[in-house]
Scaffold this active site. Structure first.
Site, mmCIF file in Angstrom:
data_model
loop_
_atom_site.group_PDB
_atom_site.id
_atom_site.type_symbol
_atom_site.label_atom_id
_atom_site.label_comp_id
_atom_site.label_asym_id
_atom_site.label_seq_id
_atom_site.Cartn_x
_atom_site.Cartn_y
_atom_site.Cartn_z
ATOM 1 N N ASP A 49 -6.184 1.388 0.697
ATOM 2 C CA ASP A 49 -4.743 1.630 0.734
ATOM 3 C C ASP A 49 -4.412 2.938 1.450
ATOM 4 O O ASP A 49 -5.270 3.803 1.634
ATOM 5 C CB ASP A 49 -4.202 1.714 -0.698
ATOM 6 C CG ASP A 49 -4.015 0.337 -1.314
ATOM 7 O OD1 ASP A 49 -4.086 -0.656 -0.580
ATOM 8 O OD2 ASP A 49 -3.799 0.271 -2.539
ATOM 9 N N LYS A 71 0.428 0.618 4.151
ATOM 10 C CA LYS A 71 1.524 0.752 5.096
ATOM 11 C C LYS A 71 1.425 2.140 5.696
ATOM 12 O O LYS A 71 1.443 3.133 4.984
ATOM 13 C CB LYS A 71 2.851 0.596 4.352
ATOM 14 C CG LYS A 71 4.060 0.582 5.257
ATOM 15 C CD LYS A 71 5.311 0.414 4.437
ATOM 16 C CE LYS A 71 6.515 0.320 5.344
ATOM 17 N NZ LYS A 71 7.737 0.137 4.599
ATOM 18 N N MET A 189 6.615 7.182 -8.094
ATOM 19 C CA MET A 189 7.502 6.505 -7.145
ATOM 20 C C MET A 189 8.978 6.747 -7.474
ATOM 21 O O MET A 189 9.790 5.822 -7.455
ATOM 22 C CB MET A 189 7.217 4.985 -7.136
ATOM 23 C CG MET A 189 5.822 4.651 -6.669
ATOM 24 S SD MET A 189 5.405 2.917 -6.883
ATOM 25 C CE MET A 189 4.882 2.882 -8.581
HETATM 26 C C1 LIG Z 1 1.774 2.778 -5.920
HETATM 27 S S1 LIG Z 1 1.701 4.168 -6.959
HETATM 28 C C2 LIG Z 1 -0.040 4.287 -7.147
HETATM 29 C C3 LIG Z 1 -0.444 5.122 -8.319
HETATM 30 C C4 LIG Z 1 -1.937 5.275 -8.436
HETATM 31 N N1 LIG Z 1 -2.571 4.007 -8.756
HETATM 32 C C5 LIG Z 1 -2.328 6.318 -9.459
HETATM 33 O O1 LIG Z 1 -2.930 5.958 -10.481
HETATM 34 O O2 LIG Z 1 -2.071 7.489 -9.232
HETATM 35 C C6 LIG Z 1 2.057 5.433 -5.781
HETATM 36 C C7 LIG Z 1 2.678 6.657 -6.433
HETATM 37 O O3 LIG Z 1 1.672 7.423 -7.087
HETATM 38 C C8 LIG Z 1 2.036 8.783 -7.022
HETATM 39 N N2 LIG Z 1 0.977 9.514 -6.309
HETATM 40 C C9 LIG Z 1 -0.135 9.029 -5.799
HETATM 41 N N3 LIG Z 1 -0.891 10.005 -5.258
HETATM 42 C C10 LIG Z 1 -0.220 11.156 -5.459
HETATM 43 C C11 LIG Z 1 -0.457 12.515 -5.141
HETATM 44 N N4 LIG Z 1 -1.578 12.929 -4.520
HETATM 45 N N5 LIG Z 1 0.472 13.418 -5.496
HETATM 46 C C12 LIG Z 1 1.594 13.064 -6.146
HETATM 47 N N6 LIG Z 1 1.873 11.782 -6.468
HETATM 48 C C13 LIG Z 1 0.985 10.847 -6.135
HETATM 49 C C14 LIG Z 1 3.370 8.868 -6.298
HETATM 50 O O4 LIG Z 1 4.400 8.810 -7.267
HETATM 51 C C15 LIG Z 1 3.328 7.613 -5.464
HETATM 52 O O5 LIG Z 1 4.616 7.206 -5.074
#
Ligand SMILES: C[S@@+](CC[C@H](N)C(=O)[O-])C[C@H]1O[C@@H](n2cnc3c(N)ncnc32)[C@H](O)[C@@H]1O
Length: 271
Positions: A49, A71, A189
Site C-alpha cells: 500500500d 493510490k 483519517m
Molecule cells: C487506511 S488507515 C490505515 C491505518 C493503519 N492500518 C494503522 O493501523 O495505522 C490510514 C490512516 O492511518 C493514519 N496513519 C497511518 N500512518 C500514519 C502516520 N505515519 N502518521 C499519522 N497517521 C498515520 C492516518 O489517519 C491515515 O489517514
C-alpha cells in the site's frame, strides 16, 4: 541485516500458495517487526500500500515481484475487489504472497475484508501484527494513550465516512455517544472532516477548549505535532499545512504532552 539465529529458528516457514498479511507499522523502519522482515525476505510477490514507506520497501530483495495496490501520484485507486482478486490469483499460482499494509493490517486497513475473501476462496493466510499509527503515533509524540490519572479507556475510530454512507460527511458515527464516554478519541483519517467532527462533538456537549493533538507523518523524519483545542483545531491545522496521514487525539491525555515535550526525544526533536 541478519535476523538473530535464535529468533529466525522460531519464525514460521512462508509456505508457497499462502498469503501473509503483514503490518509495516506507522513509518519508522525501526518499528517493523522481525517477522515482517522474514516475510519480506521469503516472499515471491509483495502487494503493498501507499502508506508503506520507501525505507521499508527498500528491504525487499531485488528478485521479489512488487505489486502496488495503493493510490499515489494521481493514479486511480485500486478497488478492494481488484486487490483481493490479485491476492487470490498470486496464491493460486503457487507464490508466497506478502500483503504489506501500513500500521496494523486489522486496524482500519481492510485487512479483515481481505482475509474474509481469502478464507472464502479456501486460501490459507497468516497475520503478522504491526504497530498501529493511532497508538504508535501518539507514543512518538509524547502523548500517553492512557494514564491512571486521566483515562481507563481509549477509543480508536475513523473520521472517514464509511463507504456507501448516506448523508453529510462524518455523520456515520454517533459522536454524542462517543463524547459521553469521556474517553479520549483517537481518530484515523479525520483531517478532511475535522471541522465537521469538532462541530458535532461540541454540539454533543464536549468543551470547545478540549485539548486536541494532531500528529502528522508520525514516527518519520517528517513528523509534525500540533497541540490545540477543539474549536480551532481544523483552522490551525490548515494554517500550519498539516495534512494526512495524521492522527487526531481529542481529550485530556493531549494536555500531558506539555509536561513531556521538552524532554522527549523523538523524530521532530524536543519542541
Ligand atoms: C487506511 S488507515 C490505515 C491505518 C493503519 N492500518 C494503522 O493501523 O495505522 C490510514 C490512516 O492511518 C493514519 N496513519 C497511518 N500512518 C500514519 C502516520 N505515519 N502518521 C499519522 N497517521 C498515520 C492516518 O489517519 C491515515 O489517514
Amino acid at each position: 541485516m541478519p535476523i538473530p539465529d535464535a529468533i529466525a529458528a522460531q519464525l514460521p516457514e512462508f509456505v508457497p500458495g499462502t498469503v501473509w498479511l503483514v503490518g509495516a507499522g506507522p513509518g519508522d523502519p525501526g518499528l517493523f517487526t522481525l517477522a515482517g522482515l522474514h516475510a519480506m525476505r521469503s516472499a515471491d510477490v509483495i502487494v503493498y500500500d501507499a502508506l508503506v514507506g520507501d525505507a521499508i520497501m527498500g528491504l525487499a530483495p531485488e528478485t521479489s515481484e512488487l505489486d502496488y495496490a495503493g493510490k499515489r501520484g494521481g493514479r486511480p485507486s485500486h478497488s478492494q475487489k481488484d486487490i483481493t482478486e490479485r491476492l487470490i490469483a498470486h496464491a493460486r499460482a503457487g507464490k508466497r504472497v506478502l500483503r504489506l499494509k501500513g500500521g496494523d493490517p486489522f486496524v482500519f486497513g481492510r485487512g479483515g475484508e481481505e482475509v474474509l475473501a481469502l478464507a472464502a476462496a479456501g486460501i490459507r493466510f497468516r497475520v503478522v501484527p504491526g504497530i498501529t499509527s493511532g497508538l504508535g503515533g501518539l507514543a512518538a509524540a509524547a502523548i500517553p494513550a492512557t494514564t491512571r490519572d486521566t483515562n481507563h479507556a481509549v477509543i480508536l475510530m475513523t473520521g472517514h465516512p464509511a463507504a456507501g454512507t448516506e448523508g453529510p460527511a462524518a455523520s456515520h458515527a454517533d459522536w454524542a455517544a462517543f463524547a459521553a464516554t469521556g474517553a479520549p478519541l483517537v481518530l484515523y483519517m479525520a483531517m478532511t472532516h475535522l471541522d465537521a467532527i469538532a462541530a458535532q462533538l461540541m454540539a454533543a456537549g464536549m468543551g470547545a477548549n478540549t485539548p486536541v493533538g494532531i500528529v502528522a507523518d508520525a514516527t518519520t523524519p517528517r513528523q509534525r505535532v500540533l497541540v490545540t483545542q477543539l474549536d480551532r483545531a481544523a483552522r490551525e491545522a490548515a494554517a500550519q499545512g498539516l495534512k494526512a496521514p495524521a492522527i487526531v487525539a481529542i481529550g485530556s491525555i493531549v494536555g500531558l504532552r506539555e509536561r513531556l515535550a521538552a524532554f522527549a526525544l523523538g523524530p521532530e526533536g524536543a519542541s
